[in-house]
Design a protein around this motif. Structure first.
Motif, PDB file in Angstrom:
ATOM      1  N   ALA A  68       0.837  -1.203   0.000  1.00 37.82           N
ATOM      2  CA  ALA A  68       0.000   0.000   0.000  1.00 37.82           C
ATOM      3  C   ALA A  68       0.867   1.247   0.000  1.00 37.82           C
ATOM      4  CB  ALA A  68      -0.929   0.002   1.208  1.00 37.82           C
ATOM      5  N   ALA A  69       1.930   1.244   0.780  1.00 34.76           N
ATOM      6  CA  ALA A  69       2.822   2.403   0.844  1.00 34.76           C
ATOM      7  C   ALA A  69       3.465   2.670  -0.511  1.00 34.76           C
ATOM      8  CB  ALA A  69       3.896   2.179   1.904  1.00 34.76           C
ATOM      9  N   PHE A  70       3.875   1.607  -1.198  1.00 33.10           N
ATOM     10  CA  PHE A  70       4.491   1.761  -2.521  1.00 33.10           C
ATOM     11  C   PHE A  70       3.509   2.396  -3.495  1.00 33.10           C
ATOM     12  CE2 PHE A  70       5.542   0.458  -6.812  1.00 33.10           C
ATOM     13  CZ  PHE A  70       6.921   0.665  -6.868  1.00 33.10           C
ATOM     14  N   TRP A  71       2.297   1.851  -3.555  1.00 31.01           N
ATOM     15  CA  TRP A  71       1.330   2.332  -4.551  1.00 31.01           C
ATOM     16  C   TRP A  71       0.793   3.720  -4.211  1.00 31.01           C
ATOM     17  CZ3 TRP A  71       1.938   0.588  -9.038  1.00 31.01           C
ATOM     18  CH2 TRP A  71       2.362  -0.720  -9.237  1.00 31.01           C
ATOM     19  N   ILE A  72       0.687   4.045  -2.942  1.00 30.56           N
ATOM     20  CA  ILE A  72       0.274   5.406  -2.564  1.00 30.56           C
ATOM     21  C   ILE A  72       1.364   6.404  -2.961  1.00 30.56           C
ATOM     22  CG2 ILE A  72      -0.127   6.941  -0.590  1.00 30.56           C
ATOM     23  CD1 ILE A  72      -1.606   4.526   0.718  1.00 30.56           C
ATOM     24  N   CYS A  73       2.610   6.071  -2.645  1.00 24.60           N
ATOM     25  CA  CYS A  73       3.716   6.951  -3.018  1.00 24.60           C
ATOM     26  C   CYS A  73       3.796   7.075  -4.539  1.00 24.60           C
ATOM     27  CB  CYS A  73       5.030   6.420  -2.453  1.00 24.60           C
ATOM     28  SG  CYS A  73       6.441   7.521  -2.723  1.00 24.60           S
TER      29      CYS A  73
ATOM     30  N   LEU B 143      10.329   8.595 -16.233  1.00 29.28           N
ATOM     31  CA  LEU B 143      10.915   7.799 -15.153  1.00 29.28           C
ATOM     32  C   LEU B 143       9.865   7.338 -14.151  1.00 29.28           C
ATOM     33  CD1 LEU B 143      14.219   9.755 -14.512  1.00 29.28           C
ATOM     34  CD2 LEU B 143      13.960   7.484 -15.525  1.00 29.28           C
ATOM     35  N   VAL B 144       8.937   8.227 -13.808  1.00 35.82           N
ATOM     36  CA  VAL B 144       7.897   7.854 -12.846  1.00 35.82           C
ATOM     37  C   VAL B 144       7.000   6.761 -13.425  1.00 35.82           C
ATOM     38  CG1 VAL B 144       5.820   8.703 -11.681  1.00 35.82           C
ATOM     39  CG2 VAL B 144       7.920  10.019 -11.580  1.00 35.82           C
ATOM     40  N   LEU B 145       6.680   6.852 -14.708  1.00 42.86           N
ATOM     41  CA  LEU B 145       5.780   5.861 -15.301  1.00 42.86           C
ATOM     42  C   LEU B 145       6.410   4.472 -15.412  1.00 42.86           C
ATOM     43  CD1 LEU B 145       3.964   7.976 -18.027  1.00 42.86           C
ATOM     44  CD2 LEU B 145       3.064   7.192 -15.823  1.00 42.86           C
ATOM     45  N   VAL B 146       7.735   4.393 -15.546  1.00 45.20           N
ATOM     46  CA  VAL B 146       8.378   3.074 -15.631  1.00 45.20           C
ATOM     47  C   VAL B 146       8.801   2.533 -14.267  1.00 45.20           C
ATOM     48  CG1 VAL B 146       9.165   3.450 -18.001  1.00 45.20           C
ATOM     49  CG2 VAL B 146      10.710   3.922 -16.104  1.00 45.20           C
TER      50      VAL B 146
ATOM     51  N   PHE C 169      10.106  -1.957 -12.051  1.00 47.70           N
ATOM     52  CA  PHE C 169      11.263  -2.428 -11.291  1.00 47.70           C
ATOM     53  C   PHE C 169      10.948  -2.691  -9.826  1.00 47.70           C
ATOM     54  CE2 PHE C 169      12.727   0.117 -14.852  1.00 47.70           C
ATOM     55  CZ  PHE C 169      13.508  -0.818 -15.509  1.00 47.70           C
ATOM     56  N   ARG C 170       9.793  -2.196  -9.365  1.00 48.38           N
ATOM     57  CA  ARG C 170       9.357  -2.365  -7.964  1.00 48.38           C
ATOM     58  C   ARG C 170      10.489  -2.058  -6.979  1.00 48.38           C
ATOM     59  NH1 ARG C 170       4.016  -3.480  -6.361  1.00 48.38           N
ATOM     60  NH2 ARG C 170       5.088  -3.888  -4.432  1.00 48.38           N
ATOM     61  N   SER C 171      11.208  -1.002  -7.268  1.00 49.67           N
ATOM     62  CA  SER C 171      12.308  -0.585  -6.402  1.00 49.67           C
ATOM     63  C   SER C 171      11.849   0.565  -5.521  1.00 49.67           C
ATOM     64  CB  SER C 171      13.503  -0.146  -7.266  1.00 49.67           C
ATOM     65  OG  SER C 171      14.462   0.505  -6.468  1.00 49.67           O
TER      66      SER C 171
END
Length: 128
Positions: free
Chosen positions: A12-17, A61-64, A68-70
């Motif tokens: 959730a934190a990843f996708w919200i950010c 960069l944001v769209l790709v 990489f899920r980094s």
């Protein structure tokens, strides 16, 4: 905290950010494109063209980033967008335009909060 709860918080934190960073980058490029269209492609419109090139690179960069899920890469992009929106808010304030100051300031704060949430979720995950 269980492993599945920790993983869901981190996800959730990843996708919200990511969402907040995408919104910030898209708003930035939209205003840059509007400035280029208003001024045309001329030597006296160089600032708008530079802003558009910066914004284009950030949007790409944001769209790709999710490919990489980094977390580190997303946090770096979030920091870049925080700086961009913070400077845009400052410029709007100097110009005395409340809309050009308030919008970027809100996006700047939202990005800081989302990035902090992502960074803290990594700490929680590593503590388990």
């Amino acid at each position: 905290m269980s492993a599945s709860t920790s993983a869901s918080v981190r996800g959730a934190a990843f996708w919200i950010c990511y969402a907040v960073t995408v919104i910030s980058a898209v708003v930035s490029i939209a205003f840059a494109i509007a400035a280029v269209v208003d001024g045309g492609v001329a030597a006296d419109n160089a600032d708008a063209l530079y802003a558009a090139s910066r914004s284009t690179a950030l949007v790409v960069l944001v769209l790709v980033a999710p490919l990489f899920r980094s977390d580190a890469a997303l946090l770096a992009l979030a920091v870049a967008m925080t700086i961009v929106q913070g400077i845009d808010a400052f410029v709007g304030a100097v110009q005395g335009d409340l809309g050009k100051a308030l919008g970027p300031a809100v996006l700047c704060l939202a990005t800081i909060i989302a990035a902090t949430f992502l960074a803290r979720s990594d700490r929680i995950r590593s503590a388990d």
